[in-house]
Design a protein around this motif. Structure first.
Motif, short mmCIF file in Angstrom:
data_model
loop_
_atom_site.label_atom_id
_atom_site.label_comp_id
_atom_site.label_asym_id
_atom_site.label_seq_id
_atom_site.Cartn_x
_atom_site.Cartn_y
_atom_site.Cartn_z
N PHE A 180 0.72 -1.17 0.01
CA PHE A 180 0.04 -0.15 -0.21
C PHE A 180 1.03 1.41 -0.20
O PHE A 180 0.68 2.23 -0.86
N ARG A 181 1.73 1.43 0.90
CA ARG A 181 2.40 2.73 1.18
C ARG A 181 3.84 2.67 0.57
O ARG A 181 4.42 1.47 0.94
N CYS A 240 -0.93 2.25 -3.52
CA CYS A 240 -1.74 3.39 -3.35
C CYS A 240 -1.81 4.10 -4.55
O CYS A 240 -0.81 5.07 -4.84
N SER A 241 -3.13 4.27 -5.41
CA SER A 241 -2.77 5.15 -6.74
C SER A 241 -2.83 6.51 -6.40
O SER A 241 -2.55 7.58 -7.25
N PHE A 242 -3.28 6.90 -5.11
CA PHE A 242 -3.62 8.37 -4.65
C PHE A 242 -2.30 8.97 -4.31
O PHE A 242 -2.22 10.24 -4.28
N CYS A 438 -3.93 -0.11 -5.85
CA CYS A 438 -5.14 0.27 -5.37
C CYS A 438 -5.88 1.55 -5.85
O CYS A 438 -5.45 2.31 -5.93
N CYS A 441 -10.65 4.05 -3.34
CA CYS A 441 -11.56 5.37 -3.04
C CYS A 441 -12.22 5.68 -4.25
O CYS A 441 -13.24 6.54 -4.13
S1 SF4 Z 1 -8.25 3.64 -0.95
FE1 SF4 Z 1 -7.61 5.29 -2.24
S2 SF4 Z 1 -6.14 6.69 -0.83
FE2 SF4 Z 1 -6.33 4.63 0.24
S3 SF4 Z 1 -4.75 3.35 -0.31
FE3 SF4 Z 1 -6.49 2.96 -1.78
S4 SF4 Z 1 -5.89 4.38 -3.49
FE4 SF4 Z 1 -4.85 5.19 -1.82
#
Ligand code: SF4
Length: 449
Positions: A180-181, A240-242, A438, A441
């Motif tokens: 994720f990170r 994480c795509s964000f 990911c 969201c």
């Molecule tokens: S839900 Fe959105 S902000 Fe959270 S890890 Fe996934 S892509 Fe990133």
């Protein structure tokens, strides 16, 4: 979201100032508290932490005088556990196998269940962070060595965790099996660094070595790096795509993809999928919409101007004591250059819409500044679902795009037109396969518990 930074030197060195600088470069990932832990000459853990920004809670002058072989640091932005000095990291503990310090970025989605179980077995928690769960899990593995106890403990976690720790005098870094990170390794001469983002390696003149792989545990001591794998099989990755859309700094490279390049491509793609026939000028909402706006302008062949200026000294903690200041809202931070936009039909690129209130205020101040038409272009898909993995997005009931369709949202923010990218555009622009990313969201596709 938080930032972590660690350093391991083969001999006692003045590397705490590096740690300070690394955390400074990661300040955008957390402004509530900052802290560092390091080993002194006798092998004892020392700590410095406080509430606020790095320069306010850490004493650079004192740190520059200290020498150590191993140190870790953290900047915090709370998503689990309240904003309180008790939750400031690194957390440290002394148990039967020695001293440990740990710092963590991400949300552990099964932390509550693990905590209940640990409490039923006598554990007493001092903080409300997810991170303390890791320490208690380790303490319950008395028969194992500290590193084996860590491996076993991390294998019980679900969700997002990039961690750094000092265990048995060694620097340990780990990334959850889903990735994720972000977490990267750097090196300068024989000193190793681990950081949330590569921009923090640049500030200490360290060369980028590689990303920590999802599910990998890295142990660094005496200039040597050893790699272990967590015994957890992830069916797919959830990077994480964000991070690419908004969170990370544009001068960072995450999993081999430049954040700047991704943002530029998102803007170019937006120009293809959401053209604006009457647009005369492209501008970006600073800072995170600016690169997307450059991409949009380059593809659409429209001129780009830095027509909105950001006051860089307004922080997240800006207090709004009077009605007058409150009503100024986003204008405290952002000011349009009237001469550039007056009488024009403008295309405004922003990175995302979360609650919708900032976009609404921005459209209003652009109209007040004389824009004839305001066409809003968003360089990501609509945010419809909350993040469970360490980003402080509100619940669905507060997410504008979860409550309204695009036309209703356009009407709400007061734009002449509004257009988003879709999830496939985002995936293509990042350039990683869909099953590596990911997008929860945006898409609602969460990691199965
Ligand atoms: S839900 Fe959105 S902000 Fe959270 S890890 Fe996934 S892509 Fe990133």
């Amino acid at each position: 979201m938080c930032g972590i930074f660690g350093v391991s030197a083969p001999r006692m060195s003045s590397v705490l100032e590096d740690l300070y600088l690394g955390l400074y470069a990661l300040q955008h990932r957390g402004q509530e508290s900052a802290g560092i832990a390091w080993l002194d000459g006798k092998g004892n853990l020392e700590l410095q932490k406080g509430m606020g920004l790095v320069h306010a809670c850490l004493n650079q002058e004192e740190l520059a005088k200290e020498r150590t072989k191993c140190a870790i640091g953290h900047v915090r932005y709370s998503t689990a556990g309240e904003s309180n000095i008790i939750n400031a990291q690194p957390l440290h503990a002394t148990y039967s196998k020695g001293q440990i310090a740990v710092a963590h970025n991400g949300n552990i989605t099964n932390a509550r269940a693990l905590k209940r179980d640990l409490e039923s077995r006598g554990a007493i928690f001092q903080s409300t962070t997810d991170t303390e769960v890791i320490l208690h899990l380790m303490a319950h593995e008395q028969s194992l060595s500290p590193i084996d106890a860590l491996v076993k403990s991390l294998s019980k976690l679900r969700g997002a965790f990039s961690i750094i720790a000092i265990i048995e005098g060694r620097l340990v870094a780990a990334r959850d099996p889903w990735g994720f990170r972000p977490l990267v390794i750097g090196k300068r001469d024989d000193v190793y660094y681990v950081a949330s983002e590569s921009c923090a390696l640049d500030i200490v003149n360290a060369d980028f070595v590689r990303d920590v792989a999802p599910g990998e545990i890295v142990i660094i001591e005496e200039g040597k790096l050893e790699s272990l794998n967590m015994p957890v099989k992830a069916e797919r990755h959830f990077r994480c795509s964000f991070e690419y859309v908004y969170l990370a700094r544009p001068d960072s490279v995450i999993d081999d993809k430049s954040v700047y390049d991704v943002r530029f491509k998102l803007g170019q793609r937006l120009a293809c999928t959401c053209p604006c026939s009457e647009g005369e000028l492209v501008l970006g909402m600073p800072d995170s919409g600016t690169i997307g706006a450059l991409g949009y302008a380059s593809k659409s062949k429209l001129p780009f101007e830095m027509a909105v200026v950001k006051n860089r000294y307004v922080g997240r903690t800006f207090i709004q004591p009077t009605q007058r200041v409150r009503s100024l809202g986003v204008q405290i931070k952002l000011n349009p250059i009237k001469g550039l936009i007056k009488g024009k039909s403008i295309v405004v690129v922003d990175d995302s819409i979360v609650r919708g209130t900032t976009s609404k205020m921005a459209v209003k101040f652009l109209r007040d500044a004389g824009a004839m038409r305001v066409h809003l272009r968003i360089a990501s898909p609509p945010v419809k679902f909350p993040c469970l993995y360490g980003i402080d997005t509100p619940t669905s009931s507060d997410l504008a795009a979860a409550k309204m369709d695009v036309e209703a949202l356009r009407d709400y923010v007061g734009a002449d037109s509004l257009c988003f990218l879709d999830v496939s555009d985002l995936v293509c622009s990042v350039g990683l396969p869909e099953e590596e990313l990911c997008t929860a969201c945006f898409s609602g596709l969460y990691l199965k518990e």
